[in-house]
Design an enzyme around this catalytic site. Sequence first.
Site, mmCIF file in Angstrom:
data_model
loop_
_atom_site.group_PDB
_atom_site.id
_atom_site.type_symbol
_atom_site.label_atom_id
_atom_site.label_comp_id
_atom_site.label_asym_id
_atom_site.label_seq_id
_atom_site.Cartn_x
_atom_site.Cartn_y
_atom_site.Cartn_z
ATOM 1 N N ARG A 125 78.335 36.130 56.589
ATOM 2 C CA ARG A 125 77.841 36.133 55.216
ATOM 3 C C ARG A 125 79.003 35.937 54.256
ATOM 4 O O ARG A 125 80.011 36.648 54.347
ATOM 5 C CB ARG A 125 77.174 37.472 54.944
ATOM 6 C CG ARG A 125 76.397 37.531 53.640
ATOM 7 C CD ARG A 125 75.814 38.921 53.455
ATOM 8 N NE ARG A 125 74.711 38.923 52.512
ATOM 9 C CZ ARG A 125 74.309 39.996 51.857
ATOM 10 N NH1 ARG A 125 74.898 41.161 52.059
ATOM 11 N NH2 ARG A 125 73.298 39.930 51.017
ATOM 12 N N TYR A 158 75.237 34.372 49.430
ATOM 13 C CA TYR A 158 74.562 35.161 48.388
ATOM 14 C C TYR A 158 75.247 34.858 47.062
ATOM 15 O O TYR A 158 76.453 35.052 46.924
ATOM 16 C CB TYR A 158 74.640 36.656 48.722
ATOM 17 C CG TYR A 158 73.746 37.543 47.856
ATOM 18 C CD1 TYR A 158 72.610 37.044 47.238
ATOM 19 C CD2 TYR A 158 74.047 38.890 47.670
ATOM 20 C CE1 TYR A 158 71.787 37.858 46.465
ATOM 21 C CE2 TYR A 158 73.217 39.720 46.898
ATOM 22 C CZ TYR A 158 72.098 39.186 46.296
ATOM 23 O OH TYR A 158 71.286 39.998 45.533
ATOM 24 N N ASP A 258 64.621 43.529 53.009
ATOM 25 C CA ASP A 258 65.836 43.962 52.304
ATOM 26 C C ASP A 258 66.014 45.481 52.331
ATOM 27 O O ASP A 258 66.810 46.029 51.593
ATOM 28 C CB ASP A 258 65.907 43.445 50.867
ATOM 29 C CG ASP A 258 67.296 43.627 50.259
ATOM 30 O OD1 ASP A 258 68.288 43.496 50.997
ATOM 31 O OD2 ASP A 258 67.390 43.959 49.062
HETATM 32 O O1 LIG Z 1 71.718 42.573 45.176
HETATM 33 C C1 LIG Z 1 72.319 43.458 45.820
HETATM 34 O O2 LIG Z 1 72.851 44.440 45.295
HETATM 35 C C2 LIG Z 1 72.455 43.302 47.285
HETATM 36 C C3 LIG Z 1 73.534 43.913 47.917
HETATM 37 C C4 LIG Z 1 73.733 43.673 49.236
HETATM 38 C C5 LIG Z 1 74.899 44.207 49.941
HETATM 39 O O3 LIG Z 1 75.587 45.047 49.368
HETATM 40 O O4 LIG Z 1 75.165 43.720 51.051
HETATM 41 O O5 LIG Z 1 72.864 42.927 49.963
HETATM 42 C C6 LIG Z 1 71.765 42.346 49.382
HETATM 43 O O6 LIG Z 1 71.027 41.652 50.111
HETATM 44 C C7 LIG Z 1 71.554 42.550 48.014
#
Ligand SMILES: O=C(O)c1cc(C(=O)O)oc(=O)c1
EC number: 3.1.1.57
Length: 305
Positions: A125, A158, A258
């Site tokens: 990721r 992300y 999630d």
């Molecule tokens: O939007 C977020 O805060 C978030 C955080 C994390 C993570 O901290 O990995 O993972 C996610 O899928 C979404």
Amino acid sequence: MSAFTKTPGWLDWYQGPAKPKFQLPAGAVDAHCHVFGPGDQFPFAPERKYTPCDASKDQLFALRDHLGFARNVIVQATCHGADNRAMVDACLSSGGKARGVATVKRSVTDEELQALHAAGVRGVRFNFVKRLVDFTPKDELMEIAGRIAKLGWHVVIYFEAVDLPELWDFFTALPTTVVVDHMGRPDVSKGVHSEEFALFLKFMREHKNVWSKVSCPERLSVTGPKALDGEQNAYQDVVPFARRVVEEFPDRVLWGTDWPHPNLKDHMPDDGLLVDFIPHIAPTAELQRKLLVDNPMRLYWPEEV
Ligand SMILES: O=C(O)c1cc(C(=O)O)oc(=O)c1
């Protein structure tokens, strides 16, 4: 008592979720969920941007069974940095029912990558959400992508919709399948015909290696209603976005709870009602099977397909 103190205002995951009314197809995969610690066993990373509550593998597996999922894809949460032990332990304890997505640094050795593969990791990721991680230079990420491509892994990205133009060249140069978390976080208040969302659709349309998770309506919704108190029409403002992606790219979409929903500020959804959101965005049995079974199996358990 944990040695860690949660970030002020932290919302813990929802206790006692409803049994979904929507019956998941046999073999459904929750393709985006996390474990947090437990902090006493798997300490949170010093560089983390938040300190969560604990959310153990056993609690995740209990939720999987309660909701009717067959398998999980456990994505490394940023609060664990590049220390993948909690995620790996969960994968190894799952009896083959979980695969993982790791976070690694450039310094990771080939032996470490092999050990992650043996544990069930099939992706890395890369996170570009500034409130979650410090910046990593793109040449480092590209070097990692080149190495994991050889293992047949993919890259999960992300980011927020406003940052897609700047990240476009990097994303489109990645040598692997690329999976976007949470539809690239569209600002749903701008509407499904916004330039921003059009760019995301173009990204997927022009790059057949790009997939999307149509997850996290609870994070993206502005108007609700919330998935609480039996609500069967939750997060209506997110539906057109997710449905658009599912209908245009039915073979490149994934869905996940999630759970345990890091960093929600407003409310914590009932995960049973979140599952009831699925038929709103994937209205036919065929779309549901692709989203929940065929696509995640092809990406994470290709040897069984
Ligand atoms: O939007 C977020 O805060 C978030 C955080 C994390 C993570 O901290 O990995 O993972 C996610 O899928 C979404």
